[in-house]
Enzyme design. Structure first.
Site, PDB file in Angstrom:
ATOM      1  N   ARG A   1      -8.681  -0.641   4.491  1.00 40.66           N
ATOM      2  CA  ARG A   1      -7.659   0.561   3.942  1.00 40.66           C
ATOM      3  C   ARG A   1      -6.817  -0.299   3.831  1.00 40.66           C
ATOM      4  O   ARG A   1      -5.805   0.243   3.039  1.00 40.66           O
ATOM      5  CB  ARG A   1      -7.858   1.570   4.823  1.00 40.66           C
ATOM      6  CG  ARG A   1      -9.027   2.140   4.902  1.00 40.66           C
ATOM      7  CD  ARG A   1      -8.431   3.892   5.997  1.00 40.66           C
ATOM      8  NE  ARG A   1      -7.033   4.438   5.796  1.00 40.66           N
ATOM      9  CZ  ARG A   1      -6.086   5.122   6.497  1.00 40.66           C
ATOM     10  NH1 ARG A   1      -6.630   4.883   7.833  1.00 40.66           N
ATOM     11  NH2 ARG A   1      -4.482   5.321   6.038  1.00 40.66           N
TER      12      ARG A   1
ATOM     13  N   ARG B   1       0.255  14.322  13.337  1.00 39.08           N
ATOM     14  CA  ARG B   1       1.350  14.355  12.296  1.00 39.08           C
ATOM     15  C   ARG B   1       0.866  15.328  11.111  1.00 39.08           C
ATOM     16  O   ARG B   1       0.317  15.700  10.817  1.00 39.08           O
ATOM     17  CB  ARG B   1      -0.258  13.134  11.080  1.00 39.08           C
ATOM     18  CG  ARG B   1       0.255  11.637  12.311  1.00 39.08           C
ATOM     19  CD  ARG B   1      -0.595  11.065  11.175  1.00 39.08           C
ATOM     20  NE  ARG B   1      -0.010   9.881  10.395  1.00 39.08           N
ATOM     21  CZ  ARG B   1       0.058   8.658  10.019  1.00 39.08           C
ATOM     22  NH1 ARG B   1      -1.254   8.609   9.895  1.00 39.08           N
ATOM     23  NH2 ARG B   1       0.457   8.358   8.739  1.00 39.08           N
TER      24      ARG B   1
ATOM     25  N   LYS C   1       1.029  -1.356  -0.257  1.00 36.26           N
ATOM     26  CA  LYS C   1      -0.197   0.090   0.257  1.00 36.26           C
ATOM     27  C   LYS C   1       0.826   1.228   0.139  1.00 36.26           C
ATOM     28  O   LYS C   1       0.912   1.904  -0.397  1.00 36.26           O
ATOM     29  CB  LYS C   1      -0.860  -0.044   1.095  1.00 36.26           C
ATOM     30  CG  LYS C   1      -1.468   1.198   1.398  1.00 36.26           C
ATOM     31  CD  LYS C   1      -2.461   1.180   2.515  1.00 36.26           C
ATOM     32  CE  LYS C   1      -1.904   1.511   4.107  1.00 36.26           C
ATOM     33  NZ  LYS C   1      -1.591   3.529   3.959  1.00 36.26           N
ATOM     34  N   ASN C   2       1.944   1.168   1.139  1.00 33.26           N
ATOM     35  CA  ASN C   2       2.532   2.409   1.576  1.00 33.26           C
ATOM     36  C   ASN C   2       3.737   3.138   0.109  1.00 33.26           C
ATOM     37  O   ASN C   2       4.334   4.278   0.263  1.00 33.26           O
ATOM     38  CB  ASN C   2       3.057   2.408   2.358  1.00 33.26           C
ATOM     39  CG  ASN C   2       2.590   2.607   3.675  1.00 33.26           C
ATOM     40  OD1 ASN C   2       1.659   2.863   3.701  1.00 33.26           O
ATOM     41  ND2 ASN C   2       2.559   2.759   5.160  1.00 33.26           N
TER      42      ASN C   2
ATOM     43  N   ASP D   1       4.524   0.602  12.532  1.00 38.72           N
ATOM     44  CA  ASP D   1       3.152   0.020  11.708  1.00 38.72           C
ATOM     45  C   ASP D   1       3.314  -1.208  12.113  1.00 38.72           C
ATOM     46  O   ASP D   1       2.515  -2.304  11.825  1.00 38.72           O
ATOM     47  CB  ASP D   1       3.155   0.889  10.401  1.00 38.72           C
ATOM     48  CG  ASP D   1       2.472   1.104   9.988  1.00 38.72           C
ATOM     49  OD1 ASP D   1       2.733   2.128  10.208  1.00 38.72           O
ATOM     50  OD2 ASP D   1       3.002   1.347   8.226  1.00 38.72           O
TER      51      ASP D   1
ATOM     52  N   CYS E   1      -5.105  13.146  13.262  1.00 40.87           N
ATOM     53  CA  CYS E   1      -5.893  11.755  13.350  1.00 40.87           C
ATOM     54  C   CYS E   1      -5.470  10.660  14.485  1.00 40.87           C
ATOM     55  O   CYS E   1      -5.445  11.747  15.564  1.00 40.87           O
ATOM     56  CB  CYS E   1      -5.362  10.586  11.498  1.00 40.87           C
ATOM     57  SG  CYS E   1      -3.008   9.865  12.487  1.00 40.87           S
TER      58      CYS E   1
HETATM   59  C1  UD1 Z   1       4.383   7.179   7.002  1.00 38.88           C
HETATM   60  C2  UD1 Z   1       3.285   5.744   6.588  1.00 38.88           C
HETATM   61  C3  UD1 Z   1       2.974   5.454   8.017  1.00 38.88           C
HETATM   62  C4  UD1 Z   1       3.785   5.347   8.951  1.00 38.88           C
HETATM   63  C5  UD1 Z   1       4.729   6.613   9.106  1.00 38.88           C
HETATM   64  C6  UD1 Z   1       5.946   6.147   9.525  1.00 38.88           C
HETATM   65  C7  UD1 Z   1       3.236   6.309   3.786  1.00 38.88           C
HETATM   66  C8  UD1 Z   1       1.543   6.607   2.938  1.00 38.88           C
HETATM   67  N1  UD1 Z   1       2.219   5.699   5.134  1.00 38.88           N
HETATM   68  O1  UD1 Z   1       3.223   7.992   7.342  1.00 38.88           O
HETATM   69  O2  UD1 Z   1       1.790   3.748   7.410  1.00 38.88           O
HETATM   70  O3  UD1 Z   1       3.124   4.273  10.123  1.00 38.88           O
HETATM   71  O4  UD1 Z   1       5.147   6.092   7.882  1.00 38.88           O
HETATM   72  O5  UD1 Z   1       6.661   4.513   9.092  1.00 38.88           O
HETATM   73  O6  UD1 Z   1       3.658   6.136   3.964  1.00 38.88           O
HETATM   74  N2  UD1 Z   1       6.019  14.364  10.986  1.00 38.88           N
HETATM   75  C9  UD1 Z   1       6.669  15.900  11.046  1.00 38.88           C
HETATM   76  N3  UD1 Z   1       6.208  16.952  10.323  1.00 38.88           N
HETATM   77  C10 UD1 Z   1       6.139  16.171   8.729  1.00 38.88           C
HETATM   78  C11 UD1 Z   1       6.037  15.335   8.827  1.00 38.88           C
HETATM   79  C12 UD1 Z   1       6.415  14.518  10.147  1.00 38.88           C
HETATM   80  O7  UD1 Z   1       6.867  16.116  12.440  1.00 38.88           O
HETATM   81  O8  UD1 Z   1       5.610  17.035   8.090  1.00 38.88           O
HETATM   82  C13 UD1 Z   1       6.706  13.474  11.779  1.00 38.88           C
HETATM   83  C14 UD1 Z   1       5.048  12.724  12.448  1.00 38.88           C
HETATM   84  O9  UD1 Z   1       4.038  13.831  13.115  1.00 38.88           O
HETATM   85  C15 UD1 Z   1       5.480  11.700  12.820  1.00 38.88           C
HETATM   86  C16 UD1 Z   1       6.876  11.405  12.528  1.00 38.88           C
HETATM   87  O10 UD1 Z   1       7.342  13.155  12.243  1.00 38.88           O
HETATM   88  O11 UD1 Z   1       5.858  11.789  14.775  1.00 38.88           O
HETATM   89  C17 UD1 Z   1       7.592  10.500  11.499  1.00 38.88           C
HETATM   90  O12 UD1 Z   1       5.820  10.344  10.213  1.00 38.88           O
HETATM   91  P1  UD1 Z   1       6.173  10.062   8.650  1.00 38.88           P
HETATM   92  O13 UD1 Z   1       7.243   9.322   8.778  1.00 38.88           O
HETATM   93  O14 UD1 Z   1       5.600  11.717   7.799  1.00 38.88           O
HETATM   94  O15 UD1 Z   1       4.675   9.125   8.897  1.00 38.88           O
HETATM   95  P2  UD1 Z   1       3.789   9.234   7.275  1.00 38.88           P
HETATM   96  O16 UD1 Z   1       4.620  10.003   5.849  1.00 38.88           O
HETATM   97  O17 UD1 Z   1       3.275  10.385   7.197  1.00 38.88           O
END
Ligand code: UD1
Length: 419
Positions: free
Chosen positions: A398, A122, A22-23, A306, A117
Site C-alpha cells: 500500500r 480514527r 503517497k500521502n 509514521d 482500523c
Molecule cells: C494521516 C496520514 C497517516 C498519518 C497520520 C498522522 C494520509 C493519507 N494519512 O492520516 O499516514 O499516520 O496523518 O500523521 O495522509 N482525529 C479525530 N477526528 C477527526 C480526524 C482525526 O479525532 O475527524 C484524530 C485521529 O483519531 C488521530 C489524530 O486525530 O488520533 C490524527 O489523525 P489524522 O491526522 O487525521 O490522520 P489521518 O489524516 O487519517
C-alpha cells in the site's frame, strides 16, 4: 498472498531513489475532482493505495489514464456519480478525501464512513463538523456520510485536533466556497503544503499552508494544470533507518532533506553520520552498533507517527534502552508484539514502549498488521539471524514502491515469494 523472505546480516551499501509521496498523491488525486478540465500529475508512486484511489475515481465516471512512467491524467468532467462505496473505503481510509471536493464542486457526496482500523479508532468527526460549519447538510445513514450543499460558505474553523486529512478535506472544500475560510489549528505536514501548491496551480487562493492557520479565499472555479508530487519523506526515513540498523552506508536520492529534520536528529543521536545536499541524504554508520534513542510522536514538524515503528526496530538492536511514546494513535504498537517473537526485549505500558536493545534478533515467521508496522518487520528482518518470513505484505504494498527491489539494490537478501 505473497510473502517476503529476508535473510538478515548484510550491511546495506549504495544509492536508492525515493518515489513520490503517497500521502500527497492521494489528496491531489481527490482534489482533481475540483477542476473544470483535465489535470496531469507526475512523480506518482506505483502503489496499491494509488490504484485504489484511481479505482474510486473511475467508479464515479471520472476518466483516468496512467502512462508507463506513472504520469496520471484525471479528467473529472465525465463524472456521473458522487459516491465512495464501503468496499473501497474499508481498504483505504484516505478515500474520505473525496468528501470535501465532491461537496464543494457538485453539492453532493455519499461517502462510506470508514470504520476503526488496526491502529485505532480514527474518527472523521472533524471533517464532518467543518463542512457543516460551511453550510453543508450532513447526516449518517446506513453507514454512509450523506452530504448535500448549495455553494459552501467561507467561515472560521477551529479544529479540535490536528488532523492531516481533515485539514486537507476542509482546505479543498474552501477553495470553491463563497468568501474566506480560515482553518485554525491546521496540520502543517509537507503533504498539506503540496496539496495547497497543487490547488494554487489550479487557480485557488490559499495562504498560510505549512503554518497552523490556513486562509482560503473561495473562487468561482478551478482549472486543469500539470503538477509533480513531492518526494516521500516516510519512504526516505525508512531507507535511512535501513542503513542505520544494518550498520551500513546508504544515500537516498530525489528527496527533500528539509522535511526530515526530526528524523535526522534522531539518527544522529543514534550515532549515524549524516550528510545532505539539496535533494539527497547520506547515512553512514561506519560499521558501528546504533545507540538507543527516545522518540515521542506528534504532528509535524515533530517526530512523525509514521516513523515510530521503524525506530522501534532500530532500538530493538541498539546499545542501551530506548523509549517510544506514541501520542497520535492509540493502538499503534502491534509490530512490537511481532518483534518480540524475533527476540526483541520490549515492555509496553499504555502508549509507551520501553525497548532494551539486544545483540541480535532471530528470524521468525511474522505478520504485517499495518503499513508502517510491516516496514519495521522488514527492518528487523534485515538484521535478524536466519530467514524471516513476513506474511500479509499487502500492507507494505500500500505504501512502499518495489521495496524488495530497492533493498536488493542496496545488497539486502530479500525476495517476494508466493504463499
Ligand atoms: C494521516 C496520514 C497517516 C498519518 C497520520 C498522522 C494520509 C493519507 N494519512 O492520516 O499516514 O499516520 O496523518 O500523521 O495522509 N482525529 C479525530 N477526528 C477527526 C480526524 C482525526 O479525532 O475527524 C484524530 C485521529 O483519531 C488521530 C489524530 O486525530 O488520533 C490524527 O489523525 P489524522 O491526522 O487525521 O490522520 P489521518 O489524516 O487519517
Amino acid at each position: 498472498m505473497d510473502k517476503l523472505q529476508i535473510t538478515g546480516g548484510r550491511p546495506l551499501e549504495g544509492e536508492v531513489r525515493i518515489s513520490g509521496a503517497k500521502n500527497a498523491t492521494l489528496p491531489i488525486l481527490a482534489a482533481a475532482l475540483l477542476a473544470d478540465g483535465p489535470v496531469t500529475i507526475s512523480n506518482v508512486p506505483h502503489l496499491q493505495d494509488v490504484t485504489t484511489m484511481i479505482e474510486l475515481l473511475g467508479r464515479m465516471g471520472v476518466s483516468v489514464t496512467v502512462d508507463e512512467r506513472m504520469r496520471i491524467e484525471v479528467d473529472p468532467t465525465t463524472i456521473r456519480e458522487y459516491f465512495a462505496p464501503y468496499e473501497l473505503v474499508k481498504t483505504m481510509r484516505a478515500s474520505i478525501l473525496v468528501l470535501g471536493p465532491l461537496l464543494a464542486r457538485y453539492g453532493h457526496a455519499d461517502v462510506s464512513l470508514p470504520g476503526g482500523c488496526a491502529i485505532g479508532a480514527r474518527p472523521v468527526n472533524i471533517h464532518v463538523a467543518g463542512l457543516q460549519s460551511m453550510g453543508a447538510d450532513i447526516h449518517i445513514e446506513n453507514g454512509y456520510i450523506k452530504a448535500r450543499a448549495g455553494r459552501l460558505k467561507g467561515t472560521r474553523l477551529v479544529l479540535d485536533t490536528v488532523t492531516v486529512t481533515g485539514t486537507e478535506n476542509l482546505m479543498m472544500a474552501a477553495t470553491l466556497a463563497d468568501g474566506e475560510t480560515v482553518i485554525e489549528n491546521a496540520a502543517r505536514e509537507p503533504e498539506v503544503v503540496d496539496l495547497a501548491n497543487f490547488l494554487l496551480a489550479m487557480g485557488a487562493k490559499i495562504r498560510g499552508a505549512g503554518t497552523d492557520r490556513i486562509i482560503v479565499q473561495g473562487v468561482e472555479k478551478l482549472q486543469g494544470c500539470e503538477y509533480e508530487v513531492l518526494p516521500d519523506r516516510i519512504e526516505t526515513g525508512t531507507f535511512l533507518v535501513a542503513g542505520a540498523i544494518t550498520r551500513g552506508h546508504v544515500r537516498v536520492k530525489n528527496t527533500c532533506p528539509e522535511h526530515l529534520d526530526a528524523v535526522l536528529l534522531k539518527l544522529q543521536e543514534s550515532g549515524a553520520k549524516i550528510g545532505q545536499g539539496e535533494n539527497w541524504i547520506e547515512i553512514d554508520m561506519r560499521g558501528k552498533r546504533p545507540k538507543s534513542i527516545d522518540v515521542r510522536t506528534a504532528p509535524y514538524p515533530a517526530f512523525p507517527t509514521d516513523m515510530q515503528a521503524q525506530f522501534a526496530a532500530l532500538d530493538a538492536v541498539a546499545d542501551g534502552v530506548g523509549t517510544i511514546i506514541e501520542t497520535v494513535f492509540e493502538n499503534r504498537f502491534m509490530h512490537m508484539l511481532e518483534m518480540r517473537r524475533m527476540g526483541a526485549e520490549i515492555r509496553l505500558e499504555g502508549n509507551t514502549a520501553i525497548i532494551k536493545g539486544v545483540q541480535r534478533l532471530t528470524a521468525a515467521p511474522v505478520m504485517a498488521t499495518d503499513l508502517r508496522a510491516s516496514a519495521s518487520l522488514v527492518l528487523a528482518g534485515l538484521v535478524a539471524e536466519g530467514r524471516t518470513e513476513i506474511e500479509r505484505i499487502y500492507h507494505i504494498d500500500r505504501g512502499y514502491e518495489s521495496i524488495e527491489e530497492k533493498l536488493s539494490g542496496l545488497g539486502a537478501q530479500i525476495r517476494r515469494v508466493p504463499n
